[in-house]
Scaffold this motif. Structure first.
Motif, PDB file in Angstrom:
ATOM      1  N   VAL A 143       0.855  -1.189   0.000  1.00 25.24           N
ATOM      2  CA  VAL A 143       0.000   0.000   0.000  1.00 25.24           C
ATOM      3  C   VAL A 143       0.891   1.238   0.000  1.00 25.24           C
ATOM      4  O   VAL A 143       1.802   1.354   0.823  1.00 25.24           O
ATOM      5  N   VAL A 144       0.636   2.158  -0.919  1.00 27.40           N
ATOM      6  CA  VAL A 144       1.433   3.383  -1.040  1.00 27.40           C
ATOM      7  C   VAL A 144       0.512   4.589  -1.125  1.00 27.40           C
ATOM      8  O   VAL A 144      -0.468   4.570  -1.879  1.00 27.40           O
ATOM      9  N   ASP A 145       0.830   5.639  -0.374  1.00 28.27           N
ATOM     10  CA  ASP A 145       0.139   6.917  -0.517  1.00 28.27           C
ATOM     11  C   ASP A 145       0.793   7.670  -1.673  1.00 28.27           C
ATOM     12  O   ASP A 145       1.970   8.020  -1.607  1.00 28.27           O
ATOM     13  N   ALA A 146       0.025   7.910  -2.733  1.00 33.30           N
ATOM     14  CA  ALA A 146       0.558   8.559  -3.934  1.00 33.30           C
ATOM     15  C   ALA A 146      -0.004   9.956  -4.121  1.00 33.30           C
ATOM     16  O   ALA A 146      -0.119  10.445  -5.247  1.00 33.30           O
ATOM     17  N   THR A 147      -0.348  10.612  -3.016  1.00 31.49           N
ATOM     18  CA  THR A 147      -0.878  11.969  -3.110  1.00 31.49           C
ATOM     19  C   THR A 147       0.159  12.920  -3.699  1.00 31.49           C
ATOM     20  O   THR A 147      -0.147  13.744  -4.568  1.00 31.49           O
ATOM     21  N   ASP A 148       1.397  12.812  -3.224  1.00 32.43           N
ATOM     22  CA  ASP A 148       2.460  13.691  -3.697  1.00 32.43           C
ATOM     23  C   ASP A 148       3.013  13.194  -5.030  1.00 32.43           C
ATOM     24  O   ASP A 148       3.253  11.995  -5.211  1.00 32.43           O
ATOM     25  N   GLY A 149       3.250  14.119  -5.944  1.00 33.94           N
ATOM     26  CA  GLY A 149       3.687  13.775  -7.287  1.00 33.94           C
ATOM     27  C   GLY A 149       4.878  12.837  -7.361  1.00 33.94           C
ATOM     28  O   GLY A 149       4.845  11.851  -8.118  1.00 33.94           O
ATOM     29  N   LEU A 163      -3.299   4.974  -2.166  1.00 28.33           N
ATOM     30  CA  LEU A 163      -4.130   5.935  -1.452  1.00 28.33           C
ATOM     31  C   LEU A 163      -3.906   7.320  -2.043  1.00 28.33           C
ATOM     32  O   LEU A 163      -2.767   7.712  -2.296  1.00 28.33           O
ATOM     33  N   VAL A 164      -4.993   8.053  -2.244  1.00 24.98           N
ATOM     34  CA  VAL A 164      -4.912   9.402  -2.787  1.00 24.98           C
ATOM     35  C   VAL A 164      -5.762  10.321  -1.927  1.00 24.98           C
ATOM     36  O   VAL A 164      -6.973  10.128  -1.804  1.00 24.98           O
ATOM     37  N   ARG A 165      -5.135  11.315  -1.317  1.00 23.82           N
ATOM     38  CA  ARG A 165      -5.858  12.317  -0.529  1.00 23.82           C
ATOM     39  C   ARG A 165      -6.270  13.451  -1.463  1.00 23.82           C
ATOM     40  O   ARG A 165      -5.425  14.164  -1.982  1.00 23.82           O
ATOM     41  N   ALA A 166      -7.573  13.604  -1.674  1.00 21.95           N
ATOM     42  CA  ALA A 166      -8.075  14.605  -2.618  1.00 21.95           C
ATOM     43  C   ALA A 166      -9.435  15.089  -2.165  1.00 21.95           C
ATOM     44  O   ALA A 166     -10.176  14.365  -1.487  1.00 21.95           O
ATOM     45  N   VAL A 167      -9.777  16.332  -2.563  1.00 24.13           N
ATOM     46  CA  VAL A 167     -11.055  16.913  -2.150  1.00 24.13           C
ATOM     47  C   VAL A 167     -12.102  16.858  -3.255  1.00 24.13           C
ATOM     48  O   VAL A 167     -13.245  17.265  -3.035  1.00 24.13           O
ATOM     49  N   SER A 168     -11.734  16.377  -4.437  1.00 26.98           N
ATOM     50  CA  SER A 168     -12.706  16.331  -5.537  1.00 26.98           C
ATOM     51  C   SER A 168     -12.440  15.123  -6.413  1.00 26.98           C
ATOM     52  O   SER A 168     -11.300  14.638  -6.499  1.00 26.98           O
ATOM     53  N   GLN A 171      -9.542  15.596  -8.958  1.00 28.03           N
ATOM     54  CA  GLN A 171      -8.188  15.395  -8.457  1.00 28.03           C
ATOM     55  C   GLN A 171      -7.810  13.927  -8.457  1.00 28.03           C
ATOM     56  O   GLN A 171      -6.707  13.551  -8.864  1.00 28.03           O
ATOM     57  N   VAL A 172      -8.718  13.083  -8.002  1.00 28.56           N
ATOM     58  CA  VAL A 172      -8.441  11.655  -7.950  1.00 28.56           C
ATOM     59  C   VAL A 172      -8.258  11.084  -9.350  1.00 28.56           C
ATOM     60  O   VAL A 172      -7.343  10.297  -9.607  1.00 28.56           O
ATOM     61  N   ILE A 173      -9.119  11.485 -10.265  1.00 28.69           N
ATOM     62  CA  ILE A 173      -9.041  10.962 -11.632  1.00 28.69           C
ATOM     63  C   ILE A 173      -7.710  11.325 -12.281  1.00 28.69           C
ATOM     64  O   ILE A 173      -7.091  10.495 -12.972  1.00 28.69           O
ATOM     65  N   ALA A 174      -7.237  12.540 -12.056  1.00 24.79           N
ATOM     66  CA  ALA A 174      -5.960  12.952 -12.630  1.00 24.79           C
ATOM     67  C   ALA A 174      -4.817  12.087 -12.118  1.00 24.79           C
ATOM     68  O   ALA A 174      -3.947  11.651 -12.885  1.00 24.79           O
ATOM     69  N   VAL A 175      -4.821  11.813 -10.799  1.00 29.14           N
ATOM     70  CA  VAL A 175      -3.778  10.964 -10.218  1.00 29.14           C
ATOM     71  C   VAL A 175      -3.928   9.532 -10.719  1.00 29.14           C
ATOM     72  O   VAL A 175      -2.938   8.873 -11.077  1.00 29.14           O
ATOM     73  N   ARG A 176      -5.147   9.050 -10.789  1.00 25.17           N
ATOM     74  CA  ARG A 176      -5.379   7.677 -11.230  1.00 25.17           C
ATOM     75  C   ARG A 176      -4.900   7.464 -12.667  1.00 25.17           C
ATOM     76  O   ARG A 176      -4.266   6.451 -12.978  1.00 25.17           O
ATOM     77  N   LEU A 196      -7.753   4.053  -3.840  1.00 24.24           N
ATOM     78  CA  LEU A 196      -8.695   4.418  -2.783  1.00 24.24           C
ATOM     79  C   LEU A 196      -8.516   5.890  -2.420  1.00 24.24           C
ATOM     80  O   LEU A 196      -7.391   6.357  -2.211  1.00 24.24           O
ATOM     81  N   ALA A 197      -9.610   6.618  -2.327  1.00 27.07           N
ATOM     82  CA  ALA A 197      -9.568   7.983  -1.820  1.00 27.07           C
ATOM     83  C   ALA A 197      -9.413   7.935  -0.305  1.00 27.07           C
ATOM     84  O   ALA A 197     -10.150   7.216   0.377  1.00 27.07           O
ATOM     85  N   SER A 198      -8.454   8.679   0.211  1.00 28.24           N
ATOM     86  CA  SER A 198      -8.191   8.686   1.648  1.00 28.24           C
ATOM     87  C   SER A 198      -8.707   9.987   2.250  1.00 28.24           C
ATOM     88  O   SER A 198      -8.277  11.078   1.860  1.00 28.24           O
TER      89      SER A 198
END
Length: 308
Positions: A143-149, A163-168, A171-176, A196-198
């Protein structure tokens, strides 16, 4: 299938000074009760941070205590390779996988340097040394938090769950999309990634009662990351919307008050999602990989018959 996971501890101390476990919590018993509650709700797995981010016992030790008194839920400690040799990490996580009969994961703290990121691959290669001593899942779930670029390339290459911490949703789709491109680049099937959105969740405001900007409007940005504040029914609406739109495979929920929020999550949000047919009412398998719909990795190093 919708995937749900929860943290057994609160948002990390470096994000918000008040977000610490209660000072009296220095043994595994409170975590055992929380893990059993999460298992009653059918959650895929629970996470627990390391002792650098909170007071109390080591995450691996706590989850090793929880393993024999639970039967299905996945157990995912944070284990850093910065302070621990890879051979010790692989042995410790493999032991947790054995005592839990295939329910272990490993939340990897990834730096922005490629050299440290590759340590997770070193651990996987150690798991593949021989078939006989391999963990039950082959590789415990990474499991990896990939919020940061800078972490996304590493996640696309090595992670099973991101895991992706996002408010919309945007944002999640762009990271995914970026993660899937990296997975293809490294010869992986992008459909094997579980994103997974965190979110930090504060369920102390009644059944509905989502504040403006929370609930169906999405979580709010805060210093500690995305925060949903409201009731379990509106949280179910948010989860349903993001999942059915194809934004995420599920959610990793971090309670601001673990006992209160996890109970309301299980008895309120999860019950409603089950009623809608969006979430399981029982565990169809026994391992964390089965919960997540992930295959057991083939061993990389095959030995020829009769070789010395």
């Amino acid at each position: 299938m919708l995937h749900l996971a929860a943290a057994l501890d609160q948002p990390s101390a470096h994000d918000e000074p008040s977000a610490l476990d209660p000072p009296s919590v220095h043994d595994a018993d409170p975590y055992v009760a929380l893990a059993r509650l999460a298992e009653r709700g059918g959650l895929d797995f629970v996470t627990l941070g390391d002792t650098f981010a909170r007071p109390g016992p080591d995450a691996l030790s706590v989850l090793s205590r929880i393993a024999p008194v639970t039967g299905r839920i996945g157990l995912v400690p944070t284990v850093t390779t910065t302070h621990t040799e890879p051979c010790h990490v692989q042995a410790a996580v493999a032991t947790l996988d054995r005592v839990s009969r295939g329910r272990a994961g490993w939340r990897i703290e990834v730096s922005s340097t490629e050299g440290e990121a590759r340590l997770s691959d070193v651990v996987a290669r150690l798991w593949d040394g021989r078939e006989e001593p391999r963990p039950p899942q082959g590789h415990p779930v990474r499991v990896v938090d990939a919020t940061d670029g800078p972490t996304r390339r590493t996640a696309g290459r090595y992670a099973d769950v991101v895991l992706v911490r996002a408010v919309s949703p945007a944002q999640v789709i762009a990271v995914r999309d970026q993660l899937r491109r990296y997975a293809v680049e490294f010869g992986r099937d992008p459909d094997a990634l579980r994103v997974l959105a965190s979110l930090a969740v504060d369920l102390g405001d009644g059944e509905y009662a989502a504040e403006p900007g929370h609930g169906g409007g999405g979580p709010r940005p805060t210093a500690r990351g995305p925060l949903y504040r409201g009731g379990p029914v509106d949280l179910a609406e948010l989860i349903t919307s993001w999942y059915q739109d194809g934004t995420v495979d599920g959610f990793h929920l971090v309670p601001t008050e673990p006992r209160r929020d996890l109970e309301r999550l299980v008895n309120g949000t999860v019950a409603l999602l089950q009623h809608r047919g969006l979430f399981r009412t029982f565990y169809p398998g026994g391992t964390l990989r089965e919960h997540l719909g992930l295959t057991r990795p083939a061993i990389r190093y095959e030995t020829t018959e009769g070789a010395s």
